[in-house]
Write a protein that holds these residues in place. Structure first.
Motif, mmCIF file in Angstrom:
data_model
loop_
_atom_site.group_PDB
_atom_site.id
_atom_site.type_symbol
_atom_site.label_atom_id
_atom_site.label_comp_id
_atom_site.label_asym_id
_atom_site.label_seq_id
_atom_site.Cartn_x
_atom_site.Cartn_y
_atom_site.Cartn_z
ATOM 1 N N ARG A 145 -21.755 13.190 14.446
ATOM 2 C CA ARG A 145 -22.337 11.894 14.812
ATOM 3 C C ARG A 145 -21.497 10.737 14.283
ATOM 4 O O ARG A 145 -21.360 9.719 14.935
ATOM 5 N N ARG A 146 -20.938 10.901 13.074
ATOM 6 C CA ARG A 146 -20.108 9.837 12.478
ATOM 7 C C ARG A 146 -18.653 10.274 12.364
ATOM 8 O O ARG A 146 -17.961 9.922 11.402
ATOM 9 N N LYS A 147 -18.199 11.007 13.354
ATOM 10 C CA LYS A 147 -16.848 11.574 13.293
ATOM 11 C C LYS A 147 -15.766 10.499 13.288
ATOM 12 O O LYS A 147 -14.805 10.552 12.507
ATOM 13 N N ALA A 148 -15.881 9.490 14.161
ATOM 14 C CA ALA A 148 -14.845 8.457 14.247
ATOM 15 C C ALA A 148 -14.743 7.658 12.950
ATOM 16 O O ALA A 148 -13.643 7.327 12.492
ATOM 17 N N LEU A 149 -15.879 7.336 12.330
ATOM 18 C CA LEU A 149 -15.858 6.620 11.049
ATOM 19 C C LEU A 149 -15.203 7.470 9.970
ATOM 20 O O LEU A 149 -14.383 6.969 9.173
ATOM 21 N N ALA A 150 -15.541 8.765 9.926
ATOM 22 C CA ALA A 150 -14.944 9.652 8.929
ATOM 23 C C ALA A 150 -13.430 9.735 9.107
ATOM 24 O O ALA A 150 -12.672 9.670 8.123
ATOM 25 N N TYR A 151 -12.996 9.845 10.346
ATOM 26 C CA TYR A 151 -11.550 9.877 10.595
ATOM 27 C C TYR A 151 -10.892 8.548 10.256
ATOM 28 O O TYR A 151 -9.751 8.504 9.783
ATOM 29 N N GLY A 152 -11.589 7.434 10.511
ATOM 30 C CA GLY A 152 -11.031 6.135 10.178
ATOM 31 C C GLY A 152 -10.759 5.999 8.689
ATOM 32 O O GLY A 152 -9.698 5.507 8.279
ATOM 33 N N ILE A 153 -11.712 6.452 7.867
ATOM 34 C CA ILE A 153 -11.523 6.387 6.416
ATOM 35 C C ILE A 153 -10.410 7.336 5.979
ATOM 36 O O ILE A 153 -9.545 6.982 5.166
ATOM 37 N N ALA A 154 -10.412 8.548 6.524
ATOM 38 C CA ALA A 154 -9.415 9.544 6.113
ATOM 39 C C ALA A 154 -8.002 9.124 6.498
ATOM 40 O O ALA A 154 -7.068 9.240 5.700
ATOM 41 N N MET A 155 -7.839 8.621 7.721
ATOM 42 C CA MET A 155 -6.501 8.268 8.202
ATOM 43 C C MET A 155 -5.982 6.969 7.607
ATOM 44 O O MET A 155 -4.781 6.683 7.678
ATOM 45 N N SER A 156 -6.863 6.158 7.020
ATOM 46 C CA SER A 156 -6.407 4.904 6.419
ATOM 47 C C SER A 156 -5.575 5.150 5.166
ATOM 48 O O SER A 156 -4.941 4.223 4.656
ATOM 49 N N GLY A 157 -5.567 6.381 4.675
ATOM 50 C CA GLY A 157 -4.751 6.692 3.507
ATOM 51 C C GLY A 157 -3.280 6.429 3.724
ATOM 52 O O GLY A 157 -2.555 6.084 2.784
ATOM 53 N N SER A 158 -2.820 6.549 4.965
ATOM 54 C CA SER A 158 -1.408 6.301 5.253
ATOM 55 C C SER A 158 -1.043 4.841 4.978
ATOM 56 O O SER A 158 -0.058 4.554 4.292
ATOM 57 N N GLY A 159 -1.859 3.904 5.497
ATOM 58 C CA GLY A 159 -1.562 2.490 5.282
ATOM 59 C C GLY A 159 -1.802 2.049 3.848
ATOM 60 O O GLY A 159 -0.980 1.342 3.248
ATOM 61 N N ILE A 160 -2.939 2.467 3.274
ATOM 62 C CA ILE A 160 -3.247 2.082 1.893
ATOM 63 C C ILE A 160 -2.211 2.668 0.937
ATOM 64 O O ILE A 160 -1.743 1.996 0.007
ATOM 65 N N GLY A 161 -1.846 3.931 1.173
ATOM 66 C CA GLY A 161 -0.850 4.565 0.306
ATOM 67 C C GLY A 161 0.493 3.872 0.369
ATOM 68 O O GLY A 161 1.165 3.675 -0.656
ATOM 69 N N THR A 162 0.922 3.485 1.569
ATOM 70 C CA THR A 162 2.192 2.771 1.714
ATOM 71 C C THR A 162 2.133 1.425 0.994
ATOM 72 O O THR A 162 3.094 1.016 0.316
ATOM 73 N N PHE A 163 1.006 0.727 1.159
ATOM 74 C CA PHE A 163 0.849 -0.588 0.537
ATOM 75 C C PHE A 163 0.939 -0.497 -0.990
ATOM 76 O O PHE A 163 1.505 -1.381 -1.648
ATOM 77 N N ILE A 164 0.394 0.595 -1.566
ATOM 78 C CA ILE A 164 0.393 0.729 -3.024
ATOM 79 C C ILE A 164 1.670 1.389 -3.530
ATOM 80 O O ILE A 164 2.268 0.955 -4.520
ATOM 81 N N LEU A 165 2.111 2.446 -2.851
ATOM 82 C CA LEU A 165 3.246 3.227 -3.349
ATOM 83 C C LEU A 165 4.583 2.505 -3.209
ATOM 84 O O LEU A 165 5.487 2.718 -4.023
ATOM 85 N N ALA A 166 4.743 1.661 -2.179
ATOM 86 C CA ALA A 166 6.046 1.019 -1.945
ATOM 87 C C ALA A 166 6.524 0.226 -3.164
ATOM 88 O O ALA A 166 7.649 0.449 -3.652
ATOM 89 N N PRO A 167 5.740 -0.692 -3.721
ATOM 90 C CA PRO A 167 6.228 -1.395 -4.927
ATOM 91 C C PRO A 167 6.332 -0.486 -6.149
ATOM 92 O O PRO A 167 7.212 -0.687 -7.000
ATOM 93 N N VAL A 168 5.458 0.521 -6.219
ATOM 94 C CA VAL A 168 5.523 1.440 -7.359
ATOM 95 C C VAL A 168 6.815 2.248 -7.326
ATOM 96 O O VAL A 168 7.492 2.414 -8.359
ATOM 97 N N VAL A 169 7.175 2.746 -6.138
ATOM 98 C CA VAL A 169 8.416 3.520 -6.008
ATOM 99 C C VAL A 169 9.624 2.649 -6.332
ATOM 100 O O VAL A 169 10.576 3.089 -6.996
ATOM 101 N N GLN A 170 9.609 1.400 -5.867
ATOM 102 C CA GLN A 170 10.719 0.492 -6.178
ATOM 103 C C GLN A 170 10.833 0.266 -7.681
ATOM 104 O O GLN A 170 11.939 0.247 -8.246
ATOM 105 N N LEU A 171 9.705 0.136 -8.356
ATOM 106 C CA LEU A 171 9.713 -0.030 -9.818
ATOM 107 C C LEU A 171 10.233 1.224 -10.509
ATOM 108 O O LEU A 171 11.002 1.139 -11.483
ATOM 109 N N LEU A 172 9.850 2.402 -10.009
ATOM 110 C CA LEU A 172 10.338 3.656 -10.591
ATOM 111 C C LEU A 172 11.855 3.784 -10.444
ATOM 112 O O LEU A 172 12.541 4.276 -11.355
ATOM 113 N N ILE A 173 12.373 3.373 -9.284
ATOM 114 C CA ILE A 173 13.827 3.439 -9.076
ATOM 115 C C ILE A 173 14.548 2.524 -10.057
ATOM 116 O O ILE A 173 15.592 2.889 -10.635
ATOM 117 N N GLU A 174 13.992 1.328 -10.289
ATOM 118 C CA GLU A 174 14.625 0.386 -11.220
ATOM 119 C C GLU A 174 14.565 0.893 -12.656
ATOM 120 O O GLU A 174 15.497 0.667 -13.440
#
Length: 503
Positions: free
Chosen positions: A140-169
């Motif tokens: 019944r709430r399949k699309a909402l569940a997928y929306g939350i699950a798949m948002s990990g790609s964007g949220i992860g990129t938003f958080i990990l990108a500056p963190v990875v740059q800091l780790l490289i430095e």
């Protein structure tokens, strides 16, 4: 580990432990898709350290992305024959090993094998099984569940990108890869959350497959495992099993979806490579161009969640297929408008619109696939769908680059991508229209040729007589006689007499 206790359920629970499955899938998308995007941050470091050109260095990211999608069916096979938990844990170990070995690389070829092939293979074992598990726990709430699950790609990129740059430095690219390898080990934790569930439709097993397994067990008791006949019989049973798992490949609806996915995947990929160069070419500063990409990523997350929630509402629940077509088609229209947008105030609304509907259709890909093949075959079907993304992802950026080099502008590249996505949407819509037309024709013919309804006329009085079998107390005859109003000499007479004889 293979003897996992399965949760018993006749229908998807739409909650409960299902939210833990969503959380696990959310972390899987962070550890796979977000980490893959962050590998591009190492581009300059690899190029400087190994003194190689752009083309050879760029192959690292392309190999990771391509292997992840190419081997997606392998992830489905492992999760189907062992379990989703085993598949994701094994994938986490492989991906982490690839990143850790990559930190000791001495050449780009070493990185091709470790960071490219090995890590990509590990991501493939995790990605499609985790997404398929969400579809098993939600209806019944399949699309909402997928929306939350798949948002990990964007949220992860938003958080990990500056963190990875800091780790490289702080620790150089080798130390950053080593830390990323440890972070990706969290895939094993995600795999532990994927508790298997047995649905009502999972009990529907074809008789041929059941007989094949029974005969195989009886045969192996009588014949040595080293026998040639035994090996042939095992191969036959394996073919039966694979034929059952991938029977959806013969469905016309899935074939149309597969062709549509090829065109959609070709169109969606180049923008993430060429948006910043295009913005720079029209006079936008470097910081403003980076802001466009950040906007695209953040709005993509909003599209994942809100569009999934909207399409789960009652007024859109039965139109999720149409919403998917709408989202893909609008992204294609955005592409067609992009060549005339040559300033930052115009490019920001473009990034918001494209990012929102990109997140929208990504959320609905598993939903549309489940609608076509069902929940039982969803894992295998998603493996094939993501496998079809591989070749377009690999070839579309170079083709777009060749068009830019040949024509001297981005117009041809963007128009080709736009028409590709619009064709993907139109193809699916046309196929659905033909299917509905074929369904309505038999129903209309069945009503006309229904033997139960016959009409006799006697002057101006019409009698409709219908008889049905009534299995009750040994009697099997029931008569229903109905008469309509007889308009005669201004008088309205209604006659409804059981067993009425017009003579």
């Amino acid at each position: 580990m293979t003897k996992v206790t399965r949760a018993r359920s006749t229908s998807p629970p739409d909650g409960g432990w299902g939210w833990m499955i969503v959380a696990g899938c959310f972390l899987v998308t962070i550890c796979t898709r977000a980490v893959t995007r962050c590998i591009s941050i190492f581009f300059v470091e690899f190029q400087t350290y190994f003194t190689q050109d752009y083309a050879q260095t760029a192959w690292i990211h392309s190999i990771v992305d391509c292997v992840t999608m190419l081997c997606a069916p392998l992830g489905s096979v492992v999760s189907n024959h062992l379990s989703c938990q085993v598949g994701i844990m094994l994938g986490g170990l492989l991906a982490s090993t690839g990143l850790i070995l990559g930190s000791f690389a001495t050449s780009l070829k070493h990185l091709y094998l470790t960071l490219g092939v090995l890590t990509g293979l590990g991501f493939a074992l995790c990605y499609s099984p985790a997404i398929a598990m969400v579809g098993k726990y939600f209806s019944r709430r399949k699309a909402l569940a997928y929306g939350i699950a798949m948002s990990g790609s964007g949220i992860g990129t938003f958080i990990l990108a500056p963190v990875v740059q800091l780790l490289i430095e702080q620790f150089s690219w080798r130390g950053a890869l080593l830390i990323l390898g440890g972070f990706v080990l969290n895939l094993c934790v995600c795999g532990a959350l994927m508790r298997p569930i047995t649905l009502k439709e999972d009990h529907t097993i074809p008789e041929q497959n059941h007989v094949c397994r029974t005969q195989k067990q009886d045969f192996n008791k009588r014949v040595s495992p080293c026998s040639r006949l035994t090996k042939e019989w095992v191969q036959t049973c394996l073919c039966c099993s694979l034929q059952q798992e991938y029977s959806f490949l013969l469905m016309s609806d899935f074939i149309v979806l597969a062709i549509s996915v090829l065109f959609m995947a070709y169109g969606c990929s180049p923008l993430f490579v060429y948006l910043v160069p295009y913005a720079l070419s029209v006079g936008v500063s470097h910081q403003q161009a980076a802001f466009l990409m950040s906007t695209l990523g953040v709005i993509d997350i909003i599209g994942n969640i809100t569009f999934g929630w909207l399409t789960d509402r009652r007024f859109l629940k039965n139109y999720q297929y149409v919403c998917y077509l709408f989202a893909v088609g609008l992204d294609g229209l955005c592409y067609l408008c992009l060549p005339v947008l040559q300033s930052l105030p115009l490019l920001v609304p473009f990034s918001c619109t494209f990012g929102y509907f990109d997140g929208a259709y990504v959320t609905l890909i598993p939903v549309v696939t489940a609608e076509i093949v069902g929940t039982t075959s969803l894992s295998s079907a998603l493996g094939v769908v993501y496998f079809l993304h591989a070749v377009p992802y690999l070839v579309s950026p170079p083709i777009a680059g060749w068009l830019v080099d040949t024509t001297g502008s981005y117009t041809a590249a963007f128009l080709l991508c736009g028409f590709s996505m619009i064709f993907s949407s139109v193809l699916l819509g046309f196929a659905r229209l033909i299917k509905k037309t074929k369904k309505t024709q038999p129903r209309f013919l069945a009503k006309e040729s229904d033997p139960k309804l016959q009409l006799w006329t006697n002057g101006s009085v019409a009698y409709s007589v219908a008889s049905e079998l009534d299995q009750k107390d040994g009697e099997s005859v029931a008569y229903s006689v109905a008469s309509e109003l007889d308009q005669k000499d201004g008088e309205s007479v209604a006659m409804a007499v059981p067993g009425y004889n017009p003579t």
